[in-house]
Structures are given as structure tokens and as C-alpha cells.
Write an enzyme that holds these catalytic residues in place. Structure first.
Site, short mmCIF file in Angstrom:
data_model
loop_
_atom_site.label_atom_id
_atom_site.label_comp_id
_atom_site.label_asym_id
_atom_site.label_seq_id
_atom_site.Cartn_x
_atom_site.Cartn_y
_atom_site.Cartn_z
N LYS A 124 0.67 -1.81 -0.08
CA LYS A 124 -0.18 -0.05 -0.07
C LYS A 124 0.50 1.36 -0.15
O LYS A 124 0.41 2.62 -1.05
CB LYS A 124 -0.45 -0.21 1.44
CG LYS A 124 -1.97 -1.29 0.94
CD LYS A 124 -2.84 -0.96 2.28
CE LYS A 124 -4.20 -2.29 2.46
NZ LYS A 124 -5.09 -1.44 0.94
N MET A 147 -24.10 -4.29 -8.21
CA MET A 147 -25.73 -4.88 -8.62
C MET A 147 -26.29 -3.84 -7.96
O MET A 147 -25.64 -3.24 -6.77
CB MET A 147 -26.13 -6.09 -7.59
CG MET A 147 -25.64 -7.61 -8.74
SD MET A 147 -26.25 -8.92 -8.11
CE MET A 147 -24.55 -9.46 -7.38
N LYS A 162 -25.26 -1.29 1.41
CA LYS A 162 -25.05 0.05 0.33
C LYS A 162 -26.31 0.72 0.80
O LYS A 162 -25.43 2.10 0.20
CB LYS A 162 -24.87 -0.91 -1.26
CG LYS A 162 -23.55 -1.22 -0.47
CD LYS A 162 -23.22 -2.40 -2.71
CE LYS A 162 -21.53 -2.40 -2.72
NZ LYS A 162 -20.90 -3.29 -3.99
N GLY A 180 -14.96 -20.08 -7.48
CA GLY A 180 -13.60 -20.73 -7.25
C GLY A 180 -12.31 -20.41 -7.63
O GLY A 180 -11.16 -21.29 -7.46
#
Ligand SMILES: NC(=O)c1ccc[n+]([C@@H]2O[C@H](COP(=O)([O-])OP(=O)(O)OC[C@H]3O[C@@H](n4cnc5c(N)ncnc54)[C@H](OP(=O)(O)O)[C@@H]3O)[C@@H](O)[C@H]2O)c1
Length: 317
Positions: free
Chosen positions: A50, A125, A144, A178
Site C-alpha cells: 500500500k 449490482m 450499500k 473458486g
């Protein structure tokens, strides 16, 4: 630098800027000519990846602003330095899920009082259409929506960017769970594989986000990312891959009942993933509605040369 009608540059703060989506949004904002700031969380000081990523942004022209989610005033000072905030907080069950952390950001934006627009971490979505979603995966949509409700209750102008499957999670693997790479011999097909899905390279979602964040046409709207040529069924995606490799895969059609049969025996992150796949590939939640009074990204920005899936899949050859 891109300028608004008064000749001022758009100053954007990206929160979550070292994440999968965040790192792309930082680069897209710089490419778009926005004056780009990236939140640097002090907690990340010992994370070498990071730190190096954050300082690489400086070389590209971004500025780092240090602020912590455990220090409200630091968040207020951070947002006071910009006009627009874009958040890309984590929201994938098998990795990290921190959508509600954004409530602290909403509080800071409310107190600062200067933010012209907030784009919360969406990019999936449309949660407002997922009221029927299965637990535990519905947690993503519920959280959300909770963030949206806080934004709207505070009267903060906003844009929600939604509607596409990240190609990295859904296309490279031909939509297999997976794995993130194409299967060699066999492929599971959801139902008859003929439900329309939207597959988009995350870099393109970031580019649309950088364009829409100061576009007056998208204020207080949802922007669906649904570029026509990337609205494909799973079977169409598999056929694109078969054409590229010249090899036919062995297909197994999985009925909806079989797909969900053992869901309760799985670990929670796996259950969440199964639920999301079910809504996308069996119900068709990304394409079962019109854009209506909202906006579609590729229509707003027809100059963006979005990556078609035949091109995208070539990286796996
Ligand atoms: N459509 C799709 O197919 C799809 C797929 C995956 C994700 N998504 C959506 O895309 C959005 C971004 O997801 P992502 O996968 O890009 O996220 P990610 O890489 O897992 O994480 C993004 C950032 O969240 C921040 N973060 C995580 N935990 C935190 C905490 N406890 N406190 C403060 N910050 C924290 C970190 O910010 P720093 O950089 O500051 O450390 C991290 O880099 C989510 O809304 C997710 O639901 C959509």
C-alpha cells in the site's frame, strides 16, 4: 487539468485508493485531468504494498492526504480540501467487507459542508433492486442501501455507479466460482447459459466513474455501466473463449436447484458468493430492467473505447 464552467479544476478525493477498484479510479481521475487526492490511512504505514502504491500515485501527480476512520476531525479536514469524494471501500465477502465504514465518511462530509458530490462504494449490482436477495449475500446490498440512505438524508449530492460484473472476477474464469482463470477442459453452465450478463473490465468502470463524477447530467442519479457489446450470456462468453483457443470445453448444465442445493453447508463467504451468482446468472438481475430515468455510461461517454471480452480474454492465452 480539466476545469469546470468557472475555470476551476475538479478536486477529487479517492478513499480506498489502494484497493482493486480504488487504484483504478485514482489512475482514471489523473488521466481525466482531475486534481486528484488520495486518502492515506495511517494504519497502512506498515503495509509495504500500500505504501509503495500510494507513493507511486505521487509520482503520477496525485496528492496524499492523511486521515483516519478513527479520527472524525481528520476526515472532516480531508474532505474540506476537495469538491468531490469517491469511495471504493471493500465489499467482497471472501476478501474484506467494510461498506459501513463509509457512514463515518458521510458524517464528515455532512460536517464539512463543502462537498459537491459523493460517489459511495457501489460498482456492483444495484442494491435498490435487490430487496429480494438471499442472505447472507444480501448484506452487501443492505449495507450499500444504508449508506445511500445516510447520504440522501444528509442532502449530499451523489451519483451511484452500478450494474456490471468485474471482468477479473467473472469473465477471466468464464464465470466459474473458486478461480480467476479459464478452466482447461470442463465448464459449468448456469441453467441453459442464456441469461444476459454485463462483463466489464474494471479499468473501464473506473474511466466511466472519473468521467461521471463532475458531469451535471448524472447528479443524484444512478449510472448503469452496460456497454452494448459487453452484454453477453455466459454461453456467448464461453464461445468467445473457445474461438480464441480453438478448443471446445465439456459443458455441464447446472439447474438452479442443484446450484443452491448445499448452500447452507458452506462457509458464509461462499454462501454469499453463491447467492450473488444466482441473482446474476439465473435471475438476470443485471439486465432484467431498463435504465429508465437514470443514465447508461457508454451512452453518456461514447468516446470511451471499452474493452470487448474477446480482447480481454486474450490475456489468458
Ligand atoms: N461488480 C463486481 O463484480 C464487483 C466485484 C468486486 C467488488 N465490487 C464492489 O466494488 C467496491 C470496491 O471493492 P474492492 O474489491 O475494490 O475493495 P478492496 O480492494 O477489497 O478494498 C478497498 C479498500 O477498502 C479500504 N478498507 C477496507 N477495510 C477498511 C476498514 N476497516 N477501514 C477503512 N478502510 C478499509 C482499504 O482502503 P485503503 O486503500 O485506504 O487501505 C482498501 O484498499 C465494493 O463496493 C464492492 O462491493 C464489485
Amino acid at each position: 487539468m480539466r476545469e469546470n464552467n468557472s475555470g476551476e479544476k475538479t478536486r477529487v478525493l479517492v478513499v480506498g485508493g489502494t484497493g482493486t477498484m480504488g487504484r483504478r479510479i485514482v489512475r482514471a481521475c489523473l488521466a481525466e485531468g482531475h486534481e486528484t487526492y488520495v486518502l492515506q490511512q495511517p494504519e497502512t504505514r506498515v503495509d509495504i504494498e500500500k505504501v509503495q502504491l500510494l507513493y507511486s500515485y505521487k509520482r503520477l501527480g496525485a496528492r496524499l492526504i492523511e486521515a483516519s476512520f478513527s479520527d472524525h476531525q481528520s476526515l472532516v479536514s480531508a474532505v474540506k480540501q476537495v469538491d468531490i469524494v469517491v469511495a471504493a471501500m471493500s465489499g467482497v465477502h471472501f476478501r474484506s467487507h467494510s461498506i459501513l465504514v463509509q457512514l463515518k465518511l458521510v458524517e464528515a462530509i455532512k460536517e464539512a459542508g463543502n462537498i459537491k458530490r459523493f460517489l459511495p462504494s457501489e460498482f456492483g449490482m444495484d442494491p435498490s433492486r435487490m430487496g429480494h436477495a438471499m442472505p447472507p449475500g444480501r448484506e452487501t446490498f443492505d449495507q450499500k442501501l444504508e449508506v445511500r440512505n445516510a447520504i440522501e438524508a444528509a442532502g449530499i449530492p451523489h451519483t451511484y455507479v452500478v450494474g456490471a460484473c468485474f471482468a477479473a472476477y467473472f469473465a477471466g474464469n468464464l464465470s466459474q466460482m473458486g478461480t480467476l482463470i479459464p478452466p482447461k477442459k470442463k465448464v459449468n453452465i448456469y441453467g441453459d447459459g442464456n441469461v444476459k450478463v454485463v462483463y466489464v473490465d474494471e479499468d473501464d468502470i473506473a474511466e466511466y466513474t472519473a468521467k461521471t463524477l463532475d458531469d451535471p447530467r448524472t447528479i443524484n442519479k444512478t449510472v448503469y455501466v452496460r456497454p452494448t457489446e459487453n452484454v453477453l450470456t455466459q454461453m456467448e462468453l464461453v464461445q468467445i473463449w473457445e474461438k480464441l483457443t480453438g478448443k471446445e470445453l465439456e459443458k455441464t448444465n447446472i439447474s438452479a436447484n442443484d446450484f443452491l442445493a448445499d448452500i447452507e453447508d458452506k462457509e458464509i463467504p461462499h454462501q454469499a458468493g453463491l447467492g450473488h451468482f444466482y441473482h446474476i446468472f439465473y435471475e438476470g438481475c443485471l439486465t432484467d430492467h431498463e435504465v429508465g430515468d437514470d443514465e447508461e455510461a457508454s451512452k453518456l461517454y461514447p468516446d470511451v473505447k471499452y474493452t470487448r471480452m474477446d480482447e480481454y480474454l486474450k490475456i489468458f492465452l
